[in-house]
Design a protein around this motif. Structure first.
Motif, PDB file in Angstrom:
ATOM      1  N   ALA A   1       0.822  -1.211   0.000  1.00  0.00           N
ATOM      2  CA  ALA A   1       0.000   0.000   0.000  1.00  0.00           C
ATOM      3  C   ALA A   1       0.854   1.259   0.000  1.00  0.00           C
ATOM      4  N   ALA A   2       1.915   1.279   0.817  1.00  0.00           N
ATOM      5  CA  ALA A   2       2.785   2.461   0.860  1.00  0.00           C
ATOM      6  C   ALA A   2       3.483   2.680  -0.471  1.00  0.00           C
ATOM      7  N   ALA A   3       3.901   1.591  -1.127  1.00  0.00           N
ATOM      8  CA  ALA A   3       4.541   1.718  -2.436  1.00  0.00           C
ATOM      9  C   ALA A   3       3.572   2.302  -3.461  1.00  0.00           C
ATOM     10  N   LEU A   4       2.322   1.856  -3.417  1.00  0.00           N
ATOM     11  CA  LEU A   4       1.333   2.382  -4.355  1.00  0.00           C
ATOM     12  C   LEU A   4       1.105   3.871  -4.131  1.00  0.00           C
ATOM     13  N   TRP A   5       0.915   4.294  -2.871  1.00  0.00           N
ATOM     14  CA  TRP A   5       0.664   5.712  -2.605  1.00  0.00           C
ATOM     15  C   TRP A   5       1.824   6.576  -3.090  1.00  0.00           C
ATOM     16  N   ALA A   6       3.045   6.113  -2.871  1.00  0.00           N
ATOM     17  CA  ALA A   6       4.205   6.919  -3.251  1.00  0.00           C
ATOM     18  C   ALA A   6       4.364   7.042  -4.762  1.00  0.00           C
ATOM     19  N   HIS A   7       3.953   6.010  -5.508  1.00  0.00           N
ATOM     20  CA  HIS A   7       4.181   5.996  -6.962  1.00  0.00           C
ATOM     21  C   HIS A   7       2.900   6.211  -7.759  1.00  0.00           C
ATOM     22  N   LEU A   8       1.823   6.596  -7.104  1.00  0.00           N
ATOM     23  CA  LEU A   8       0.518   6.595  -7.755  1.00  0.00           C
ATOM     24  C   LEU A   8       0.467   7.503  -8.980  1.00  0.00           C
ATOM     25  N   MET A   9       0.796   8.778  -8.817  1.00  0.00           N
ATOM     26  CA  MET A   9       0.685   9.702  -9.939  1.00  0.00           C
ATOM     27  C   MET A   9       1.691   9.384 -11.053  1.00  0.00           C
ATOM     28  N   PRO A  10       2.953   9.052 -10.727  1.00  0.00           N
ATOM     29  CA  PRO A  10       3.855   8.615 -11.805  1.00  0.00           C
ATOM     30  C   PRO A  10       3.368   7.367 -12.538  1.00  0.00           C
TER      31      PRO A  10
ATOM     32  N   PHE B   1      -9.603  -0.841  -4.145  1.00  0.00           N
ATOM     33  CA  PHE B   1      -8.466  -0.523  -3.268  1.00  0.00           C
ATOM     34  C   PHE B   1      -8.909   0.383  -2.121  1.00  0.00           C
ATOM     35  N   GLY B   2      -9.726   1.390  -2.421  1.00  0.00           N
ATOM     36  CA  GLY B   2     -10.194   2.291  -1.377  1.00  0.00           C
ATOM     37  C   GLY B   2     -11.023   1.558  -0.337  1.00  0.00           C
ATOM     38  N   PHE B   3     -11.879   0.658  -0.784  1.00  0.00           N
ATOM     39  CA  PHE B   3     -12.716  -0.122   0.127  1.00  0.00           C
ATOM     40  C   PHE B   3     -11.851  -0.945   1.081  1.00  0.00           C
ATOM     41  N   ALA B   4     -10.858  -1.647   0.520  1.00  0.00           N
ATOM     42  CA  ALA B   4      -9.975  -2.472   1.348  1.00  0.00           C
ATOM     43  C   ALA B   4      -9.133  -1.610   2.278  1.00  0.00           C
ATOM     44  N   ASN B   5      -8.593  -0.523   1.760  1.00  0.00           N
ATOM     45  CA  ASN B   5      -7.717   0.324   2.559  1.00  0.00           C
ATOM     46  C   ASN B   5      -8.475   0.980   3.713  1.00  0.00           C
ATOM     47  N   GLY B   6      -9.766   1.228   3.511  1.00  0.00           N
ATOM     48  CA  GLY B   6     -10.549   1.828   4.567  1.00  0.00           C
ATOM     49  C   GLY B   6     -10.832   0.899   5.728  1.00  0.00           C
ATOM     50  N   LEU B   7     -10.750  -0.408   5.488  1.00  0.00           N
ATOM     51  CA  LEU B   7     -11.112  -1.384   6.514  1.00  0.00           C
ATOM     52  C   LEU B   7      -9.927  -2.083   7.163  1.00  0.00           C
ATOM     53  N   VAL B   8      -8.739  -1.967   6.573  1.00  0.00           N
ATOM     54  CA  VAL B   8      -7.620  -2.769   7.075  1.00  0.00           C
ATOM     55  C   VAL B   8      -7.230  -2.368   8.494  1.00  0.00           C
TER      56      VAL B   8
ATOM     57  N   LEU C   1       3.863  -5.934  -6.774  1.00  0.00           N
ATOM     58  CA  LEU C   1       3.123  -5.538  -5.579  1.00  0.00           C
ATOM     59  C   LEU C   1       1.862  -6.378  -5.403  1.00  0.00           C
ATOM     60  N   SER C   2       1.230  -6.762  -6.501  1.00  0.00           N
ATOM     61  CA  SER C   2       0.071  -7.644  -6.408  1.00  0.00           C
ATOM     62  C   SER C   2       0.474  -8.993  -5.818  1.00  0.00           C
ATOM     63  N   ALA C   3       1.636  -9.498  -6.207  1.00  0.00           N
ATOM     64  CA  ALA C   3       2.135 -10.756  -5.642  1.00  0.00           C
ATOM     65  C   ALA C   3       2.410 -10.608  -4.151  1.00  0.00           C
ATOM     66  N   VAL C   4       2.924  -9.447  -3.735  1.00  0.00           N
ATOM     67  CA  VAL C   4       3.122  -9.183  -2.307  1.00  0.00           C
ATOM     68  C   VAL C   4       1.772  -9.214  -1.589  1.00  0.00           C
ATOM     69  N   GLY C   5       0.731  -8.671  -2.234  1.00  0.00           N
ATOM     70  CA  GLY C   5      -0.607  -8.718  -1.663  1.00  0.00           C
ATOM     71  C   GLY C   5      -1.125 -10.131  -1.513  1.00  0.00           C
TER      72      GLY C   5
ATOM     73  N   VAL D   1      -6.040  -8.081  -5.997  1.00  0.00           N
ATOM     74  CA  VAL D   1      -6.927  -7.957  -7.167  1.00  0.00           C
ATOM     75  C   VAL D   1      -6.913  -6.530  -7.693  1.00  0.00           C
ATOM     76  N   SER D   2      -7.004  -5.554  -6.807  1.00  0.00           N
ATOM     77  CA  SER D   2      -7.024  -4.156  -7.246  1.00  0.00           C
ATOM     78  C   SER D   2      -5.702  -3.767  -7.902  1.00  0.00           C
ATOM     79  N   LEU D   3      -4.575  -4.226  -7.349  1.00  0.00           N
ATOM     80  CA  LEU D   3      -3.274  -3.890  -7.932  1.00  0.00           C
ATOM     81  C   LEU D   3      -3.090  -4.556  -9.295  1.00  0.00           C
ATOM     82  N   ALA D   4      -3.578  -5.772  -9.445  1.00  0.00           N
ATOM     83  CA  ALA D   4      -3.492  -6.439 -10.752  1.00  0.00           C
ATOM     84  C   ALA D   4      -4.334  -5.704 -11.788  1.00  0.00           C
ATOM     85  N   ILE D   5      -5.515  -5.230 -11.393  1.00  0.00           N
ATOM     86  CA  ILE D   5      -6.354  -4.454 -12.314  1.00  0.00           C
ATOM     87  C   ILE D   5      -5.626  -3.183 -12.742  1.00  0.00           C
ATOM     88  N   PHE D   6      -5.033  -2.484 -11.777  1.00  0.00           N
ATOM     89  CA  PHE D   6      -4.308  -1.251 -12.095  1.00  0.00           C
ATOM     90  C   PHE D   6      -3.134  -1.525 -13.027  1.00  0.00           C
ATOM     91  N   ALA D   7      -2.452  -2.656 -12.823  1.00  0.00           N
ATOM     92  CA  ALA D   7      -1.298  -2.985 -13.651  1.00  0.00           C
ATOM     93  C   ALA D   7      -1.687  -3.286 -15.092  1.00  0.00           C
TER      94      ALA D   7
END
Length: 395
Positions: free
Chosen positions: A230-239, A312-319, A375-379, A291-297
């Motif tokens: 999750a932290a990796a995604l937030w840091a690299h999201l816009m790029p 991703f937002g749904f999962a991140n809100g509940l973790v 990152l999806s594999a890490v998930g 699943v969300s990271l694979a879709i984004f990829a």
């Protein structure tokens, strides 16, 4: 002396502070990566290293912050934390060297520990021991909109006054609005702020007991993997959106759905959560990440990207709710602070390392698609570890 603010006023003030602090301190960094890279010519790993320093200082100072709040200094912690965040953003707006940037993010990391969720939760628990649960729920619901606010607000500010000017405006908001608001909201001592007597819980696991349980290490691994991805995604999201050929406006049209999805997840849990065990909820939440990271990829169509944002937002809100409820369910409540702290310390190190580690990983991979699949594999690893972590038997 005037009476301290009411419960509702205190919660409202802290909720406003949470959405601003989360939007600025955690979510905004990704928006400034490309403008800083263009203006200063620094590499992406060098820039991500600054965010890593901030996340590491967040983890390193969290225990000291909690101890200060336990000693009754919550007002000073949250007021000074917001002021330190404001000063850090003003300093960030003037950076002209990498050492200065890293020093700035060391300050901002300490400010994270003093302002983001945990200190506010602890302060509410001490000030309103009979009503803190609803207050914490309110903070998480409001804070869930921070990402929705952060990305478009940063884009608008940079279009108006450039990236340095945008940072200065955010710094002024934190220093002149949020810091005084925290100080006002936490003045005095409410009449009912008295400690609760803790019941005897001889059967609850101590930290020493928990460390000998297989489930402790599997849960720790699960939440560590999740934090890293999750932290990796937030840091690299816009790029990552830019690598797909999406304009900033197109990217913003997707990422603004993170916040509503987080809030929807928390609302549904608030209404129906008693019908779902923490383990079942955890399996659903942790299954949503890979699943969300694979879709984004793999996806380029806007509809698929919206599905990514919602999932991703749904999962991140509940973790956070999953971890907060699962640890006492597995190990009891008597020593939950120590056990949770041991788990979170490892996860914080992974979160701190993620932006820089994935920036270096990008140098060895063809592009962001491959990085997101990693990152999806890490998930997936996080989900497997969680599924294997069965509730230990306590006497």
């Amino acid at each position: 002396m005037s009476a301290p603010p009411s419960y509702r006023s205190t919660v409202s003030a802290l909720a406003f502070g949470q959405i601003i602090c989360w939007a600025a301190l955690y979510y905004a960094f990704s928006s400034f990566v490309l403008p800083m890279q263009r203006a200063l010519g620094w590499s992406k790993p060098a820039l991500m290293g600054a965010f890593t320093v901030g996340l590491a200082l967040w983890g390193a100072t969290s225990y000291a912050v909690g101890a200060a709040i336990d000693r009754g200094r919550g007002r000073a912690v949250m007021g000074f934390g917001a002021a330190l965040a404001g000063a850090g953003f003003l300093l960030w707006s003037r950076v002209d060297s990498l050492p200065m940037l890293y020093l700035t993010w060391a300050l901002l990391g300490a400010a994270m520990a003093m302002t983001l969720y945990e200190p506010a939760f602890n302060v509410l628990t001490k000030r309103f021991p009979d009503r803190y649960v609803r207050g914490i729920t309110t903070l998480t619901l409001v804070g869930g909109f921070a990402s929705t606010l952060s990305f478009p607000a940063c884009a608008w500010l940079m279009a108006w006054c450039g990236w340095r000017g945008a940072l200065a405006v955010v710094g002024a908001l934190l220093l002149l609005v949020v810091a005084p608001l925290h100080t006002w909201a936490l003045r005095g001592t409410p009449q009912h702020a008295v400690p609760h007597a803790r019941p005897d819980a001889a059967a609850d696991s101590t930290l020493h007991d928990a460390l000998r349980e297989r489930s402790f290490w599997l849960l720790t691994a699960s939440f560590t993997f999740y934090s890293f991805a999750a932290a990796a995604l937030w840091a690299h999201l816009m790029p990552a959106f830019a690598a797909k050929g999406r304009s900033e406006a197109q990217a913003l049209a997707v990422v603004v759905w993170f916040g509503p999805a987080q809030v929807l997840g928390r609302l549904l849990h608030y209404v129906f959560g008693r019908r779902i065990t923490p383990r079942v909820l955890g399996l659903a939440v942790l299954g949503g990440l890979p699943v969300s990271l694979a879709i984004f990829a793999l996806a380029d169509h806007t509809l698929a990207l919206l599905v990514f944002a919602l999932l991703f937002g749904f999962a991140n809100g509940l973790v956070t709710i999953v971890r907060g409820s699962l640890v006492p369910d597995y190990f009891g409540r008597e020593h939950v602070g120590r056990i949770s702290g041991a788990m979170s310390g490892i996860a914080l190190l992974a979160r701190a390392a993620a932006p820089l580690a994935t920036a270096w990983l990008l140098l060895a991979l063809p592009g962001y698609r491959e990085m997101l699949l990693v990152l999806s594999a890490v998930g997936v690893a996080a989900l497997v570890a969680f599924a294997l972590a069965e509730r230990p038997a306590r006497s």
